[in-house]
Design an enzyme around this catalytic site. Structure first.
Site, short mmCIF file in Angstrom:
data_model
loop_
_atom_site.label_atom_id
_atom_site.label_comp_id
_atom_site.label_asym_id
_atom_site.label_seq_id
_atom_site.Cartn_x
_atom_site.Cartn_y
_atom_site.Cartn_z
N SER A 62 -23.85 0.01 43.10
CA SER A 62 -24.57 -1.09 43.75
C SER A 62 -24.04 -1.29 45.16
CB SER A 62 -24.31 -2.37 42.93
OG SER A 62 -24.46 -3.55 43.69
N TYR A 115 -19.60 -9.32 38.99
CA TYR A 115 -20.50 -8.16 39.17
C TYR A 115 -19.90 -7.19 40.18
CZ TYR A 115 -25.00 -5.80 40.12
OH TYR A 115 -26.01 -4.87 40.28
N LYS A 125 -18.81 -3.40 39.50
CA LYS A 125 -19.47 -2.28 40.20
C LYS A 125 -18.48 -1.53 41.09
CE LYS A 125 -23.62 -2.88 38.49
NZ LYS A 125 -24.24 -1.93 37.56
#
Ligand code: NAP
Ligand code: GCO
Length: 284
Positions: A148, A161, A165
């Protein structure tokens, strides 16, 4: 067309895309099917699996689908064994399943943190570990992780997150390091901002019909001045799953409309009348 394009074929391969009932996972699976692969997918509950089966049926794609929580090693091991028995051993794994929780870190509970880390980082470990033995025996395999922009950049409210990632980028490099000797390639797709249900809240129009502030912001950071479409990622996914990428390993390939190369411009300079807006129905 010459024989060279056969390097991009997935003919005869079994491809497992996790969390592929809709969104990017569905797009990857469709691209793989059209490139010759047999598709297997899982999702977190039967309702989503049924939704996915319906989507594939609409597209004339025969798939194997079952409920499997990527954070549950017992379920994952059983899924892989069932696939081997019913379809064949897995040649290509796309660790696509993921969640995000947009919460300021100082307000995030440990449970919420762990839920994101569990799906987005531990899930790819559990699923990769399950497919590696057969890939090692065959001395061939492709593992593609869903990285990402947050594998490289931070932003407010996405601490868990981004940590997941970022960790997934290093897991990609470590699988490359440990299993390259078995002719197994592990790379990652690093999408920019793509129109799917996961990012829909960031595009939702304001009550007065104006653009969501984040929508305007991310367009000012994207040279293409648009959100990505799931179709934009299909070619890269097939490439990384195919023999054409056999000497690429441990890489995160960013497909972001230029975000990671551009300092951005003043959002007030953008002219909405010249912009391409997403039909949210299409972004399902
Ligand atoms: P999405 O719309 O949220 O779809 C993710 C899929 O994974 C959903 O079907 C989801 O089911 C499923 N899932 C969640 N937890 C699971 C679990 N424990 N076991 C099995 N399946 C599970 O995401 P997306 O936008 O298509 O993105 C797919 C992947 O690309 C994600 O890893 C995401 O982080 C990454 N990514 C997305 C973007 C973007 O802009 N969209 C950009 C960069 C990276 P539920 O519906 O129940 O959650
Ligand atoms: C967010 C978005 C992003 C995208 C994607 C960008 O809240 O910033 O959800 O995280 O999902 O990961 O590459």
């Amino acid at each position: 067309m010459g024989d060279f394009l056969k390097n991009f074929s997935l003919e005869g391969k079994v491809a497992w895309i996790t969390g592929a009932s809709y969104g990017l996972g569905l797009a990857y699976a469709v691209a793989f099917a059209e490139s010759g692969a047999k598709i297997v997918f899982n999702d977190i509950n039967q309702e989503l699996v049924d939704k996915g089966l319906e989507e594939y049926k609409k597209r004339g794609i025969e798939v194997y689908g079952a409920v499997c929580d990527v954070t549950n090693e017992e379920q994952v091991q059983k899924f892989v064994a069932d696939v081997k028995d019913k379809v064949g051993s897995i040649d290509i794994l796309v660790n696509n399943a993921g969640i995000i929780k947009r919460i300021p870190m100082h307000e995030m509970t440990l449970k919420e943190w762990n839920q994101v880390i569990d799906v987005d980082l531990t899930g790819p470990f559990v699923c990769s570990k399950a497919v590696l033995p057969d890939m090692m025996e065959k001395r061939s395999g492709k593992i593609i992780n869903a990285c990402s922009m947050m594998s490289e950049f931070g932003r407010e409210t996405v601490s868990a997150y981004a940590a997941a990632k970022g960790g997934l980028k290093m897991l990609t490099r470590n699988i490359c390091s440990e299993y390259g000797q078995y002719n197994i390639q592990c790379n990652a797709i690093g999408p920019g901002y793509i129109a799917t249900p996961q990012t829909a809240p960031l595009r939702k129009k304001q009550e007065d019909g104006s653009m969501h502030p984040f929508d305007r912001f991310i367009r000012s950071k994207t040279p293409a001045q648009r959100w990505g479409k799931t179709e934009d990622l299909m070619g890269l996914a097939v490439f990384l799953a195919s023999p054409a990428s056999d000497f690429i390993n441990g890489q995160v390939v960013y497909i972001d409309g230029g975000i990671s190369a551009y300092i951005g411009q003043d959002p007030s300079n953008l002219d909405p009348s010249k912009m391409e807006f997403v039909d949210e129905e299409d972004a399902q």
